[in-house]
Design a protein around this motif. Structure first.
Motif, mmCIF file in Angstrom:
data_model
loop_
_atom_site.group_PDB
_atom_site.id
_atom_site.type_symbol
_atom_site.label_atom_id
_atom_site.label_comp_id
_atom_site.label_asym_id
_atom_site.label_seq_id
_atom_site.Cartn_x
_atom_site.Cartn_y
_atom_site.Cartn_z
ATOM 1 N N ALA A 1 93.783 64.821 37.274
ATOM 2 C CA ALA A 1 92.678 65.693 37.672
ATOM 3 C C ALA A 1 92.477 66.808 36.647
ATOM 4 C CB ALA A 1 92.965 66.303 39.041
ATOM 5 N N TRP A 2 91.211 67.109 36.365
ATOM 6 C CA TRP A 2 90.874 68.235 35.485
ATOM 7 C C TRP A 2 89.988 69.215 36.237
ATOM 8 C CZ3 TRP A 2 85.746 69.221 34.684
ATOM 9 C CH2 TRP A 2 84.851 68.153 34.833
ATOM 10 N N THR A 3 90.064 70.483 35.827
ATOM 11 C CA THR A 3 89.261 71.546 36.425
ATOM 12 C C THR A 3 88.888 72.549 35.341
ATOM 13 O OG1 THR A 3 90.525 71.349 38.475
ATOM 14 C CG2 THR A 3 89.209 73.333 38.225
ATOM 15 N N LYS B 1 83.048 66.633 40.947
ATOM 16 C CA LYS B 1 82.789 67.715 41.895
ATOM 17 C C LYS B 1 82.294 68.959 41.173
ATOM 18 C CE LYS B 1 85.081 70.097 45.727
ATOM 19 N NZ LYS B 1 86.355 70.295 46.407
ATOM 20 N N SER C 1 85.146 69.813 38.420
ATOM 21 C CA SER C 1 86.395 69.069 38.406
ATOM 22 C C SER C 1 86.110 67.581 38.353
ATOM 23 C CB SER C 1 87.254 69.423 39.627
ATOM 24 O OG SER C 1 86.548 69.183 40.823
ATOM 25 N N THR D 1 82.868 76.109 39.463
ATOM 26 C CA THR D 1 84.033 75.279 39.154
ATOM 27 C C THR D 1 83.651 73.805 39.143
ATOM 28 O OG1 THR D 1 85.509 76.916 40.135
ATOM 29 C CG2 THR D 1 86.392 74.705 39.838
ATOM 30 N N TRP E 1 83.312 63.086 36.035
ATOM 31 C CA TRP E 1 82.974 64.340 36.712
ATOM 32 C C TRP E 1 82.718 63.997 38.174
ATOM 33 C CZ3 TRP E 1 77.474 66.702 36.408
ATOM 34 C CH2 TRP E 1 77.429 67.932 37.071
ATOM 35 N N ILE F 1 90.351 74.538 30.149
ATOM 36 C CA ILE F 1 90.320 73.389 31.055
ATOM 37 C C ILE F 1 91.761 73.057 31.421
ATOM 38 C CG2 ILE F 1 90.220 71.739 29.134
ATOM 39 C CD1 ILE F 1 88.490 69.929 31.010
ATOM 40 N N THR G 1 86.113 76.259 34.833
ATOM 41 C CA THR G 1 85.142 77.184 35.407
ATOM 42 C C THR G 1 84.118 77.539 34.346
ATOM 43 O OG1 THR G 1 86.793 78.051 36.931
ATOM 44 C CG2 THR G 1 84.850 79.408 36.561
#
Length: 178
Positions: free
Chosen positions: A131-133, A99, A106, A104, A97, A125, A135
């Motif tokens: 990269a993963w994001t 950010k 990411s 959100t 993790w 997701i 909300t």
């Protein structure tokens, strides 16, 4: 006065929830380590870290970061590199993790097979490259998010209430039908 002492004792034993990593571990490895050790450790010999304790691996990575990598790291960043290298060695997925911006979250991952949950509720997701994001729904908190990752060799779990990096999931023995 007694209640103040009790409050001090209870607060001393608790730690704040983790926050995102300031240094993205996969990006650091790609920029500072991959030129010698290959993408995701592909030039490492099989089971390169198996015979090392975490302290020994920490010392090796510290020496390499200060030397050939020319990018010294310390504290949590070095701890994360130890965990990432353990995942490379065991060929397991790894999630970090890095950010939080509003609702959100990411980070980075070595697998595109991720599942996110808050309690029993699935969260969408997205994964692109490494990269993963996701909300967080209104009313929920980042520290209630759990992300599961898997690949053909095993699984890992990232519990944001406990750590900004994933831990391997131990294989379950099959239940006897007797």
């Amino acid at each position: 006065m007694v209640w103040l002492a009790a409050l001090a004792i209870s607060c001393a034993g608790s730690k704040p929830p983790p926050s995102p990593l300031k240094l993205a571990p996969l990006a650091y490895y790609a920029a500072k380590c991959a030129r010698c050790h290959g993408p995701e450790g592909s030039y490492y010999p099989d089971h390169f870290a198996t015979q090392k304790t975490d302290k020994q691996l920490w010392e090796v990575l510290d020496r390499m970061a200060r030397g050939a990598g020319q990018a010294p790291i310390q504290g949590i960043d070095l701890d994360v590199q130890v965990a990432f290298h353990r995942a490379i060695d065991r060929q397991l997925p790894f999630i970090a993790w890095t950010k939080i911006q509003g609702a959100t979250l990411s980070g980075e991952t070595t697998t595109d097979q991720l599942e996110a949950k808050i309690g029993s509720k699935n969260l969408p997701i997205s994964v692109k490259d490494e990269a993963w994001t996701l909300t967080i729904p209104n009313g929920d908190k980042a520290n209630s998010v759990v992300i599961f990752g898997k690949n053909e060799n095993g699984a890992c779990v990232l519990k944001l209430a406990e750590s900004p990096m994933s831990a391997p999931v131990k294989a379950q023995k099959p239940h006897s039908t007797l």
